[in-house]
Write a protein that holds these residues in place. Structure first.
Motif, PDB file in Angstrom:
ATOM      1  N   LEU A 289       2.661  -2.285   4.233  1.00 30.00           N
ATOM      2  CA  LEU A 289       3.871  -1.529   3.909  1.00 30.00           C
ATOM      3  C   LEU A 289       3.935  -0.196   4.646  1.00 30.00           C
ATOM      4  O   LEU A 289       5.026   0.277   4.971  1.00 30.00           O
ATOM      5  N   SER A 290       2.790   0.400   4.921  1.00 26.05           N
ATOM      6  CA  SER A 290       2.774   1.678   5.637  1.00 26.05           C
ATOM      7  C   SER A 290       3.261   1.519   7.068  1.00 26.05           C
ATOM      8  O   SER A 290       3.793   2.456   7.657  1.00 26.05           O
TER       9      SER A 290
ATOM     10  N   ASP B  25      11.467   1.864   9.091  1.00 27.87           N
ATOM     11  CA  ASP B  25      12.774   1.856   8.422  1.00 27.87           C
ATOM     12  C   ASP B  25      12.772   0.981   7.170  1.00 27.87           C
ATOM     13  O   ASP B  25      13.672   0.178   6.957  1.00 27.87           O
ATOM     14  N   ALA B  26      11.739   1.120   6.374  1.00 29.76           N
ATOM     15  CA  ALA B  26      11.616   0.309   5.168  1.00 29.76           C
ATOM     16  C   ALA B  26      12.680   0.709   4.151  1.00 29.76           C
ATOM     17  O   ALA B  26      12.975   1.891   3.994  1.00 29.76           O
TER      18      ALA B  26
ATOM     19  N   SER C  80      14.306   1.393   0.434  1.00 27.87           N
ATOM     20  CA  SER C  80      13.744   2.191  -0.661  1.00 27.87           C
ATOM     21  C   SER C  80      12.875   1.349  -1.587  1.00 27.87           C
ATOM     22  O   SER C  80      11.893   1.845  -2.127  1.00 27.87           O
TER      23      SER C  80
ATOM     24  N   VAL D 256      10.838  -1.059  -0.771  1.00 33.04           N
ATOM     25  CA  VAL D 256       9.518  -1.174  -0.148  1.00 33.04           C
ATOM     26  C   VAL D 256       8.767   0.141  -0.292  1.00 33.04           C
ATOM     27  O   VAL D 256       7.566   0.154  -0.583  1.00 33.04           O
ATOM     28  N   ARG D 257       9.452   1.255  -0.122  1.00 33.09           N
ATOM     29  CA  ARG D 257       8.793   2.557  -0.286  1.00 33.09           C
ATOM     30  C   ARG D 257       8.322   2.736  -1.730  1.00 33.09           C
ATOM     31  O   ARG D 257       7.233   3.263  -1.970  1.00 33.09           O
ATOM     32  N   ASN D 258       9.114   2.280  -2.690  1.00 30.76           N
ATOM     33  CA  ASN D 258       8.711   2.367  -4.092  1.00 30.76           C
ATOM     34  C   ASN D 258       7.498   1.494  -4.382  1.00 30.76           C
ATOM     35  O   ASN D 258       6.585   1.904  -5.104  1.00 30.76           O
TER      36      ASN D 258
ATOM     37  N   LEU E 108       5.215   0.637  -2.221  1.00 24.60           N
ATOM     38  CA  LEU E 108       4.088   1.310  -1.573  1.00 24.60           C
ATOM     39  C   LEU E 108       3.542   2.425  -2.455  1.00 24.60           C
ATOM     40  O   LEU E 108       2.330   2.543  -2.655  1.00 24.60           O
ATOM     41  N   THR E 109       4.413   3.224  -3.030  1.00 22.90           N
ATOM     42  CA  THR E 109       3.991   4.313  -3.911  1.00 22.90           C
ATOM     43  C   THR E 109       3.232   3.773  -5.118  1.00 22.90           C
ATOM     44  O   THR E 109       2.180   4.306  -5.488  1.00 22.90           O
TER      45      THR E 109
ATOM     46  N   GLN F 197      -0.198   2.418  -4.059  1.00 25.71           N
ATOM     47  CA  GLN F 197      -1.122   3.519  -3.792  1.00 25.71           C
ATOM     48  C   GLN F 197      -1.648   4.119  -5.096  1.00 25.71           C
ATOM     49  O   GLN F 197      -2.835   4.446  -5.198  1.00 25.71           O
TER      50      GLN F 197
END
Length: 109
Positions: free
Chosen positions: A24-25, A29-30, A32, A34-36, A38-39, A42
């Protein structure tokens, strides 16, 4: 569940978390979502590291620290995490396949 099974589960989850974080990192241009994800992964990774340290040094823990963790809750939590990471891993494999073959059309072509 014996301590070795718990240790193996946590180790497997740490490996899965590292794999997901790495994938995911690198996504450019992921969206939102995908960013969520990833968070969240982590954050779970940090929790699994703490749990791994606790298990690996279990003999050094005081009785008060040991009694704070219910084995049944730990087993349920780890089982749920393993299932979730397995599903997430399958989805990531599908994304990798889509990157190579191109987006799937809904018409079976």
């Amino acid at each position: 569940m014996d301590p070795l099974s718990v240790t193996a589960s946590v180790a497997g989850l740490l490996q899965a978390a590292a794999k997901v974080i790495g994938f995911l990192s690198s996504a450019a241009d992921a969206p939102s979502t995908v960013r969520n994800v990833l968070t969240e992964v982590q954050a779970l990774n940090g929790i699994f590291h703490q749990l791994s340290d606790f298990i690996n040094h279990f003999d050094e823990q005081s009785m008060a620290q040991k009694s704070k963790i219910s084995v049944e809750h730990l087993v349920i939590t780890l089982t749920g995490c393993v299932c979730t990471f397995s599903e997430l891993d399958a989805e990531l494999e599908n994304l990798k396949t889509d990157e190579v073959t191109g987006p799937k059309s809904g018409l079976g072509a």
